[in-house]
Design a protein around this motif. Sequence first.
Motif, PDB file in Angstrom:
ATOM      1  N   PRO A   1       0.767  -1.135   0.164  1.00 27.50           N
ATOM      2  CA  PRO A   1       0.102  -0.047  -0.006  1.00 27.50           C
ATOM      3  C   PRO A   1       0.838   1.435  -0.036  1.00 27.50           C
ATOM      4  O   PRO A   1       0.443   2.189  -0.627  1.00 27.50           O
ATOM      5  N   ALA A   2       1.962   1.341   0.545  1.00 33.02           N
ATOM      6  CA  ALA A   2       2.712   2.483   0.895  1.00 33.02           C
ATOM      7  C   ALA A   2       3.370   2.747  -0.685  1.00 33.02           C
ATOM      8  O   ALA A   2       3.207   4.039  -1.121  1.00 33.02           O
ATOM      9  N   ASP A   3       3.765   1.764  -1.349  1.00 35.09           N
ATOM     10  CA  ASP A   3       4.361   2.041  -2.685  1.00 35.09           C
ATOM     11  C   ASP A   3       3.044   2.231  -3.814  1.00 35.09           C
ATOM     12  O   ASP A   3       3.359   3.422  -4.527  1.00 35.09           O
ATOM     13  N   GLN A   4       1.961   1.937  -3.585  1.00 43.89           N
ATOM     14  CA  GLN A   4       0.777   2.206  -4.213  1.00 43.89           C
ATOM     15  C   GLN A   4       0.427   3.529  -4.144  1.00 43.89           C
ATOM     16  O   GLN A   4       0.286   4.391  -4.944  1.00 43.89           O
ATOM     17  N   GLU A   5       0.427   4.028  -2.634  1.00 44.34           N
ATOM     18  CA  GLU A   5       0.144   5.496  -2.730  1.00 44.34           C
ATOM     19  C   GLU A   5       1.236   6.566  -3.193  1.00 44.34           C
ATOM     20  O   GLU A   5       0.575   7.512  -3.939  1.00 44.34           O
ATOM     21  N   ALA A   6       2.393   6.194  -2.908  1.00 45.76           N
ATOM     22  CA  ALA A   6       3.382   7.158  -3.687  1.00 45.76           C
ATOM     23  C   ALA A   6       3.454   7.158  -5.083  1.00 45.76           C
ATOM     24  O   ALA A   6       3.523   8.235  -5.615  1.00 45.76           O
ATOM     25  N   LEU A   7       3.235   6.063  -5.777  1.00 44.75           N
ATOM     26  CA  LEU A   7       2.902   6.235  -7.159  1.00 44.75           C
ATOM     27  C   LEU A   7       1.634   6.883  -7.556  1.00 44.75           C
ATOM     28  O   LEU A   7       1.436   7.673  -8.566  1.00 44.75           O
ATOM     29  N   ARG A   8       0.370   6.650  -6.937  1.00 43.88           N
ATOM     30  CA  ARG A   8      -0.728   7.203  -7.317  1.00 43.88           C
ATOM     31  C   ARG A   8      -0.536   8.728  -7.116  1.00 43.88           C
ATOM     32  O   ARG A   8      -1.280   9.478  -7.708  1.00 43.88           O
ATOM     33  N   LEU A   9       0.048   9.278  -5.941  1.00 43.17           N
ATOM     34  CA  LEU A   9      -0.051  10.583  -5.670  1.00 43.17           C
ATOM     35  C   LEU A   9       0.743  11.360  -6.805  1.00 43.17           C
ATOM     36  O   LEU A   9       0.483  12.444  -7.172  1.00 43.17           O
ATOM     37  N   THR A  10       2.046  10.672  -7.305  1.00 43.49           N
ATOM     38  CA  THR A  10       2.718  11.437  -8.310  1.00 43.49           C
ATOM     39  C   THR A  10       2.094  11.196  -9.695  1.00 43.49           C
ATOM     40  O   THR A  10       2.217  12.147 -10.706  1.00 43.49           O
ATOM     41  N   THR A  11       1.564  10.202  -9.930  1.00 43.21           N
ATOM     42  CA  THR A  11       0.798   9.838 -11.135  1.00 43.21           C
ATOM     43  C   THR A  11      -0.642  10.579 -11.370  1.00 43.21           C
ATOM     44  O   THR A  11      -0.782  11.206 -12.151  1.00 43.21           O
ATOM     45  N   TRP A  12      -1.620   9.997 -10.599  1.00 44.00           N
ATOM     46  CA  TRP A  12      -2.935  10.426 -10.519  1.00 44.00           C
ATOM     47  C   TRP A  12      -3.142  11.764 -10.033  1.00 44.00           C
ATOM     48  O   TRP A  12      -3.902  12.719 -10.595  1.00 44.00           O
TER      49      TRP A  12
END
Length: 180
Positions: free
Chosen positions: A120-131
């Motif tokens: 979940p931490a990796d998902q959140e970092a990627l979503r915050l920068t991408t989405w």
Amino acid sequence: MSTTDEAFAAAYRAHYWAVSRFVARRLDPGAGHDVEEVVADVFSIAWRRRAELPPATPLPWLYAVARNCLANTVRGLGRRRRLLDRIGHHETAHRGHVVPPPDAEAPGAWVHEALARLNPADQEALRLTTWEELTLDELAVALECGKSAAAMRLHRARRRLRAEIDRMNMTVTAGDRDRD
């Protein structure tokens, strides 16, 4: 109206829909909580802490508050589910909580699958920068850490995503060879 009140009002007007979309992308619609309810919590907290609201870029700060509100909501749903399980309503507690996997034929479905395999931490970092299209400085605010820690988290998340995609490609390639 004070300066902090005006700053809050401006942030609310400018970022309500961005926060709403942020919450909607992360909240399971079958979980029994409304997006509007969580967004109301976010702005309620932002109102109480309006003196802390960064005047220049409030959105990453609002995302951090939203992440915390979502975590509280998920914990509350877990407590509710456990309570229902204890009183014998196991079927009711889990009905509607399964999100169907993306259609394997849909464009980009493999990206969602690879992302879902990350923690979940990796998902959140990627979503915050991408989405959410946050910069590194804004990511640090949203994750409530320093800029170098945010950069390292993002770097590691990207590396793990790349590794997961490579693993998926190897599986697909091996499957194609088996059919030949």
